[in-house]
Each structure stands twice: as structure tokens, then as C-alpha cells.
Design an enzyme around this catalytic site. Structure first.
Site, PDB file in Angstrom:
ATOM      1  N   GLU A  94      23.741 -13.964  30.551  1.00 54.04           N
ATOM      2  CA  GLU A  94      23.079 -12.933  29.430  1.00 54.04           C
ATOM      3  C   GLU A  94      22.793 -11.483  30.358  1.00 54.04           C
ATOM      4  OE1 GLU A  94      21.578 -12.821  26.538  1.00 54.04           O
ATOM      5  OE2 GLU A  94      22.012 -14.915  26.022  1.00 54.04           O
ATOM      6  N   SER A 355     -22.538 -58.780  11.956  1.00 53.33           N
ATOM      7  CA  SER A 355     -23.293 -59.104  12.997  1.00 53.33           C
ATOM      8  C   SER A 355     -23.121 -58.508  14.311  1.00 53.33           C
ATOM      9  CB  SER A 355     -23.274 -60.696  13.154  1.00 53.33           C
ATOM     10  OG  SER A 355     -23.598 -61.355  11.865  1.00 53.33           O
TER      11      SER A 355
END
Ligand SMILES: [Zn+2]
Ligand SMILES: [Zn+2]
Length: 787
Positions: A94, A355
């Protein structure tokens, strides 16, 4: 001032320009100054818009979300280490002179300019990495004007950031094809490996992607990709960045040809964490991936067999009992099961508690001094404030130990104990323990609260049971690793009461073990409890060991009941499959007894109440040190009998020297009735001397205030507390000691002046007074508490 310093540092970067062109340099500098003032630049340069990353306790990836732009981009805190090979490759491809230019490379711009003129369109930008950072952070159309803007921004970036920072900004935000941004996501998605493991061939492949990410990628125009990679590898070798050997190995490497999706573990958990901690991008969680995967597999297997019975959903949560860390979180049988709402998070869903809350009521009853595990509770036809609970068996024991009542999950004793403790008190306990689902006030739930009249969640239940297993210290569960809890744990149960309750829950018979007890006799102990909600809509099984707390829910998210659903049969086996799988430490086999928090009490062998003068046999039993005063056994009573032992006599009808005393276990008539119906052979209670005409208990003791069946109003004071009622009775011989009981609970004793301030509950209350001789008077009063 800072601007000046920044410009000076920029000048240093410009020093590569030949001296004779210093005039040009000065011109650029002037332009820069204008640019500096006029050019907008965000801080930070890139918006903080990253993927939420969920990691397990070993930093393994669980899930990676898309960011707001629907990209896959890791936050900078994960992308901080860039491998040198990738840096070398990207610089070579680049921007070879990146470390030498001031953000703009005049030579490449000149070349690009000429090339674009010849072609008649923009084919090359001559962009440096700095210019690309400027462009990527705020993408604009490719015009000469925008190019100029980027150019000025580049100078500004160069003056504010170091070269390494700019390079890192680029590599962590550059596009790598599709919606993949940044090298970290690219490395994982194309090569299924962390970036530090990238080979030269892979690094070079990645390096050529940002240049044309839309046209070339491992899945688009792959032949061009291969050409570009090889071109780069050649260049790297020619410039001696890599050796000939490295080159030869790299050029032979196959080029990536697919995208491997990110892992997708614990999806409900990840959703939960992301929502809860939405301001963070990286979530270092407590989840244990291997445990999660195994629990997932257990759930998958179980769901297949449940589905054949028309039961389609199940959820499991596993937490570390000591730390409260969530280790496994399975929200449903399958996140992608659209037919049965698999994306719903069952761990947080509100369902009837069945319960499952009973152990906490009994633990509280221990601390309140109402009962110990062996204390007999009444199990008789009961109606309180219009509510008539029934046991699942539709039968009664008459009396039953608290231990047995909990093991068999009897509804009647639980309701009576809740009435004794008070719904307010139990409700407050649940709220303090962190219950998130109690949206009504205590009164609206009433006594059914203990029988599944309220909702709960797997999350809350796991948190409660973990509190029980954590010496009665309650705090919220944690999903973040090593998180400093900002709230102190609350001691809501004593260590002693917690321990005694856990020991009861250990006794529950495990599914399938009735027939294979010998095979299971060496198994790891687990305190566990099941629950089945009204209409068989929910099946629960929750277990706690010193290491793990596990909650399982089975049912249908749709709310449909199913006659095959039961806590013990549907959820129990899954609980034990999970528990049996979990890795265990021998030294954490069972909870250690909290010796320093316990004391021995002398109790009546028959009733389990505090041993009194008339009890036949006594037994030492462990109780919490801090337990409230417990009632003296009032079922063993002293009887004065005539010589033949056939009739009771009193001071008004006995003949001196002709009296003998005897103590008997005398349960109230309702209990005797049930016991007799169950086939128990009960000793007769001798009647009173028939020669004593007009004998009545009331002639010995009688109520002064309140009168029987009266209704009283009590104003509610500050903080919701309300006042005591001064109760009073008369005794024929004032020196007698009188024991007072409200709703089966010992309330105090009086002598000489039989007056005692007592707390009553909203609704019906039973008031009992028993004197030393065992004579007993009772009455009911209705209390209305004024708001
Ligand atoms: Zn007794
Ligand atoms: Zn008499």
C-alpha cells in the site's frame, strides 16, 4: 501552543525533502496551517462502532455481533497486537514510504495525476495509508475536491498521531471484503486463526484485500487475488523483507477460498450480556464453554424425547455456588427452533414457581424458632382466610415432621407455616433475596405464594438456591469474569438454618434410584427440590452442591399444560444428567457443618419442640445459634388422675392423697381425628371426674381481651409495621405459668399478671393459652390492619 509543537514535529517529518526545495516545503507548511484551522477531524478519528464480542472465562469466542453498520469489526482493545508479517506486507503493497512521508507522498500523487489524465478517469488515488485513514473514517465520493480535503486531513492526522498509531488505525479499520473490517476479523473469518498465527502467504493475502475489497476476495475473483498475492510475495522477497526459503514456502500455500462464520455459542447468554452491559464492546464473561457445550448436548438429547410427549421447551442454568458465576446458560432447546419460539430466553422467562420456594420458607421457620427438621407440623384439613390448601395426595398425615413435609412437598403444612411466619415476612425475604418477578404486594399473593401463586425465573431460583448453599448469604449471580460486586451479600438465613435445610433436601429420592439404589449409593450428594405448577404447565428441578447450583425448567413457552409434565419425572433426570457430568472435587463433596453457628437443643423426641417438664423422651438436636426462642412442647401434658387412672381430677374435686399425676401426648382433636382415620390406635384421654358437676376449662382460665371471635382493627405504623395488641386472660390461680401461642407459634409466657402484647396478622388468627397443668383454651380472632 500545541498546534505550534505539532507543526514543528510535522516539519521534522518533512525533512526528507531536499534543502533546495525548502521554499516548496514552506508553501506546503503554509497550506497546512490554513488546513489545520479549517479542516474538520473527529476525535477519535473513527466512530466507536464495533462488534460486541462475547468471550468465555478462558477468553474463547462465544459470539461476535454485527456493529451498527452491520459490519464485522473487532474493537481496538482486541486488535491491539498486529503481527509484523502483516505490517510488512501491507506497507509493501500500500505505502512503501509510509515512515518517510508527511502523510502525503508527492511523487505518487504526481504519478497518479498523470495516469488519471491519460485514462480520462480516476483509476489511481496515489493515496498514502494516512490519506486512506482520512477517507475510511468518513467515506466520501471520489472527487478531486474530496481528495484535497483528505490531503489536508492527512496532514492533521500526521501532526496529531504517531506513525505507529496511524498504521494501527488503518490495519484495524481497513475493509477486507464483504462486511469484514479490520485484520482481526479477517484473520478469523478467512483462516480460522488468530492473527499472530498467520503465515507469510496468509499475511500477504490479507495485505492485498483492502485495495479493492469489493472486487477481489477469497470468494470473488479469486484468480486475481492469487495474482496479487504472488506479486506481493515476489516484491517482499526482492526487497529482502522475506528470505528465499520463506518465499518458496509462501508461494506454495493455498489461498483462502471460503469464509468460516464466527462461533455461535450460548446465544441467549450472549444476548443477555450484550443487553445488560451495552456500553462495553468486549465482554469477558464467566461462562465455561466446555460446560456450556456439554449442557447443550444434554438439553438437545432430552428435548428430543420430551418432544414426543408434546413438551417443546426446556432451559438450564448452571452457576458456581461459591462465586455466583454463571457457568452455563441454555435459554432454550434450540435458538433457531422457530416452531417453538427457540429464540425466547427461558432463563429469564416468568413462570409459576410451583413448590420450589418451600425450602426457603422452612429455613426461615428454623431461624424464627418455629420448627427444626424433626419438629412435628400439623397436617390436617385447614382453611385460613377462605383458602383451603390440599396435598397432592389428597390425604393428611395428622402430624408430620418438617423434614418429611419438605421431602414430600406437602402443601398443607407449608401453608400453615407460611401463615405462622406471615406472608409479609416471607415476601420481604424473597424481595431481599433479589426476586425480580414479585410485582404485586404481599397481601395480593396471600398464602398461595408458597404453592406457586407467584412467578419466578430460572435466574432467580438459581440465585436463591445458591444463597442457601452459600451459608445463607444472598447476592446476585454474575456473568462477568472477576467482577467486583458492587452490592454486599445479604445474610438472609443463618448458616445453621441453611445447613439443616440442605441436609433435608439431600434426602429427596432421585429419579430412577428406587430400583437401583445400590448402583447409586456411591453417588455425589445433591440438595435438590422439584416443582410442578398448577395445570402442569411448568416442571422444575433445582439442585445445589458446594460446587454447583443448577436449575432446570421444562414446559412450553406457549403456556400449554401437559399431563406428562412433572418436576420429578420431566426436569429431575435432566438435573442429574447435568450434575453427574460436571467435574467435581472430592474435598467439596458436601457442605461443611457450620459448627460455630450451631448449638444443641434438648427437644422432645415425639414432637421435636423444646423439651418440657412432661415430655417422655428427650433428644439433643442441632439448631442455629441465633435461632429465636422455640416453643416448649405443649402436646405433652400433665394430667391429674384419680387413683384408678380413669378420670381427671382438679383442685376442686380431688381428695388429698388420692391423686396421681401422669403425662400424656395429647394432640388437638382435629389431629386425633385424622390420625384415627389413618388407622392409628390412640390412647384414650381420660375424661374429667363425672362427680365434678359443671366442670369447664373456662372456670380455670378465661379470656379478658380480646374476646373469642372478635374482630379488631390495628393501625399500620411507619415503615409498614403495625402494633401489638395487649392480650389479657384470667387464671384461677394467678401464680400459674401460662404459655401463649399465636398461629402455632410460641409467643411468650406470663405469671401473676397474665397480660402479653402480641403481634397478629391480617385475617384470621388462632390464639392459644396453656397453663402448667396442660389446660388449654383457644379462640380465633379476625384482625384488619388499617392502611
Ligand atoms: Zn413433648
Ligand atoms: Zn374437677
Amino acid at each position: 501552543m500545541t498546534i505550534l509543537i505539532n507543526l514543528l514535529s510535522l516539519l521534522k517529518k518533512l525533512s526528507f525533502l531536499p534543502l533546495k526545495r525548502y521554499v516548496i516545503g514552506f508553501g506546503i507548511l503554509l497550506l497546512l496551517w490554513v488546513g489545520y484551522v479549517a479542516i474538520p477531524l473527529n476525535d477519535p478519528i473513527f466512530d466507536r462502532d464495533y462488534s460486541h464480542v462475547i468471550l468465555d472465562k478462558n477468553n474463547d469466542l462465544l459470539r461476535v455481533y454485527l456493529n451498527q453498520k452491520e459490519q464485522r469489526i473487532f474493537p481496538p482493545e482486541i486488535q491491539h497486537q498486529i503481527p509484523q508479517r502483516l505490517i510488512d506486507s501491507i506497507l509493501m503493497f500500500e505505502d512503501r514510504y509510509f515512515f518517510n512521508h508527511p502523510g502525503v507522498n508527492p511523487v505518487s500523487i504526481w504519478n497518479a495525476w498523470r495516469r488519471n489524465l491519460t485514462e480520462g478517469r480516476i483509476v489511481s488515488g496515489g493515496s498514502t495509508i494516512t490519506m486512506q485513514v482520512a477517507r475510511l473514517s468518513h467515506p466520501k465520493s471520489r472527487t478531486y475536491l474530496n481528495k484535497l480535503l483528505e490531503l489536508f486531513q492527512s496532514f492533521k492526522i500526521e501532526s496529531l498521531y504517531t506513525k505507529d498509531e496511524i498504521l494501527s488505525l488503518y490495519i484495524t479499520h481497513a475493509p477486507f471484503g464483504g462486511n469484514i473490517q479490520g485484520f482481526y476479523a479477517a484473520s478469523l473469518l478467512y483462516f480460522s486463526k488468530p492473527p499472530l498465527d498467520l503465515t507469510w502467504g496468509e499475511a500477504a493475502t490479507l495485505a492485498v484485500l483492502p485495495n479493492a475489497p469489493r472486487q477481489v476476495s477469497p470468494i470473488r475473483n479469486r484468480d486475481i487475488l492469487i495474482k496479487k498475492r504472488n506479486f506481493l510475495l515476489n516484491k517482499l522477497r526482492d526487497t529482502s523483507v522475506m528470505t528465499q526459503d520463506e518465499y518458496e514456502a509462501a508461494i506454495k500455500e493455498p489461498v483462502a477460498s471460503k469464509v468460516t462464520p464466527f462461533p455461535f455459542f450460548a446465544p441467549h447468554f450472549s444476548d443477555f450480556v450484550r443487553k445488560k452491559y451495552s456500553s462495553d464492546f468486549v465482554h469477558y464473561t464467566s461462562l465455561d464453554k466446555p460446560i456450556q457445550m456439554s449442557v447443550n448436548a444434554i438439553v438437545k438429547r432430552a428435548s428430543r424425547s420430551l418432544a414426543t410427549k408434546g413438551i417443546h421447551n426446556l432451559s438450564v442454568l448452571v452457576a458456581d455456588t461459591q462465586s455466583g458465576d454463571v457457568l452455563a446458560y441454555v435459554g432454550s432447546q434450540d435458538y433457531f427452533d422457530r416452531h417453538h419460539s427457540g429464540a425466547v430466553d427461558g432463563v429469564q422467562a416468568w413462570r409459576s414457581s410451583g413448590s420450589t420456594l418451600k425450602p426457603f420458607l422452612y429455613a426461615l421457620a428454623i431461624d424464627e424458632g418455629i420448627a427444626l427438621p424433626d419438629t412435628k407440623l400439623l397436617d390436617i384439613p385447614t382453611t385460613i382466610n377462605g383458602f383451603t390448601p390440599a396435598n397432592a395426595s389428597q390425604s393428611f398425615y395428622g402430624v408430620v415432621s418438617m423434614k418429611q413435609a419438605l421431602i414430600e412437598s406437602l402443601n398443607v403444612p407449608a401453608t400453615r407455616v407460611l401463615n405462622t411466619i406471615g406472608v409479609d415476612r416471607f415476601y420481604l425475604f424473597l424481595k431481599s433475596a433479589g426476586a425480580t418477578t414479585l410485582f404485586r404486594d404481599a397481601e395480593a399473593y396471600g398464602l398461595p405464594l408458597i404453592l406457586g401463586g407467584s412467578e419466578t425465573t430460572i435466574w432467580d431460583l438459581t440465585s436463591f438456591y445458591r444463597g442457601l448453599g452459600n451459608n445463607g448469604l444472598f447476592s446476585s449471580l454474575s456473568v462477568i469474569k472477576n467482577k467486583e460486586d458492587d452490592t454486599l451479600p445479604k445474610q438472609l438465613l443463618s448458616p445453621g438454618a441453611s445447613y439443616l435445610t440442605l441436609n433435608i433436601l439431600k434426602e429427596l429420592v432421585r429419579p430412577g434410584t428406587e430400583y437401583f439404589w445400590d448402583i447409586y449409593s456411591n453417588q455425589w450428594p445433591l440438595a435438590w427440590k422439584t416443582g410442578t405448577s398448577y395445570g402442569q404447565r411448568d416442571a422444575w428441578a433445582v439442585g445445589v452442591s458446594p460446587q454447583y447450583t443448577i436449575a432446570v425448567w421444562v414446559g412450553n413457552f406457549s403456556g400449554a399444560g401437559n399431563s406428562n409434565l412433572s418436576g420429578a419425572r420431566s426436569a429431575g433426570p435432566i438435573l442429574f444428567d447435568v450434575f453427574n457430568y460436571l467435574p467435581k472435587f472430592l474435598y467439596k463433596r458436601w457442605f461443611s457443618e457450620p459448627d460455630s453457628h450451631m448449638k444443641l437443643l434438648s427437644t422432645c423426641s415425639d414432637t421435636g419442640l423444646l423439651a418440657g417438664a412432661y415430655c417422655h423422651q428427650k433428644e439433643s438436636r442441632w439448631a442455629p445459634l441465633s435461632m429465636n426462642a422455640m416453643a416448649v412442647c405443649f402436646y405433652h401434658q400433665r394430667l391429674h388422675l384419680d387413683q384408678s387412672g380413669t378420670h381427671q381430677v382438679c383442685s376442686k374435686c380431688w381428695t388429698f392423697g388420692d391423686v396421681k399425676t401422669d403425662s400424656r401426648l395429647i394432640y388437638p382433636p382435629q389431629v386425633r381425628k385424622v390420625l384415627a382415620e389413618n388407622g392409628a390406635i390412640l390412647p384414650q384421654i381420660p375424661g374429667h371426674n363425672p362427680a365434678h358437676k359443671g366442670y369447664h376449662f373456662d372456670s380455670v382460665m378465661s379470656w379478658i381481651y380480646p374476646k373469642a371471635n372478635s374482630k379488631i382493627w390495628i393501625p399500620r405504623g411507619v415503615k409498614g409495621t403495625y402494633q401489638r395488641v395487649a392480650c389479657k386472660l384470667a387464671h384461677i390461680s394467678p401464680q400459674s405459668i401460662v404459655f401463649w401461642y399465636v398461629n402455632d407459634r410460641f409467643a411468650g409466657q406470663t405469671q401473676t399478671y397474665h397480660e402479653l402484647p402480641l403481634f397478629f396478622q391480617q385475617g384470621l388468627n388462632e390464639l392459644v393459652a396453656i397453663d402448667e397443668e396442660g389446660r388449654r383454651i383457644r379462640q380465633t380472632i379476625t384482625v384488619a390492619i388499617k392502611k
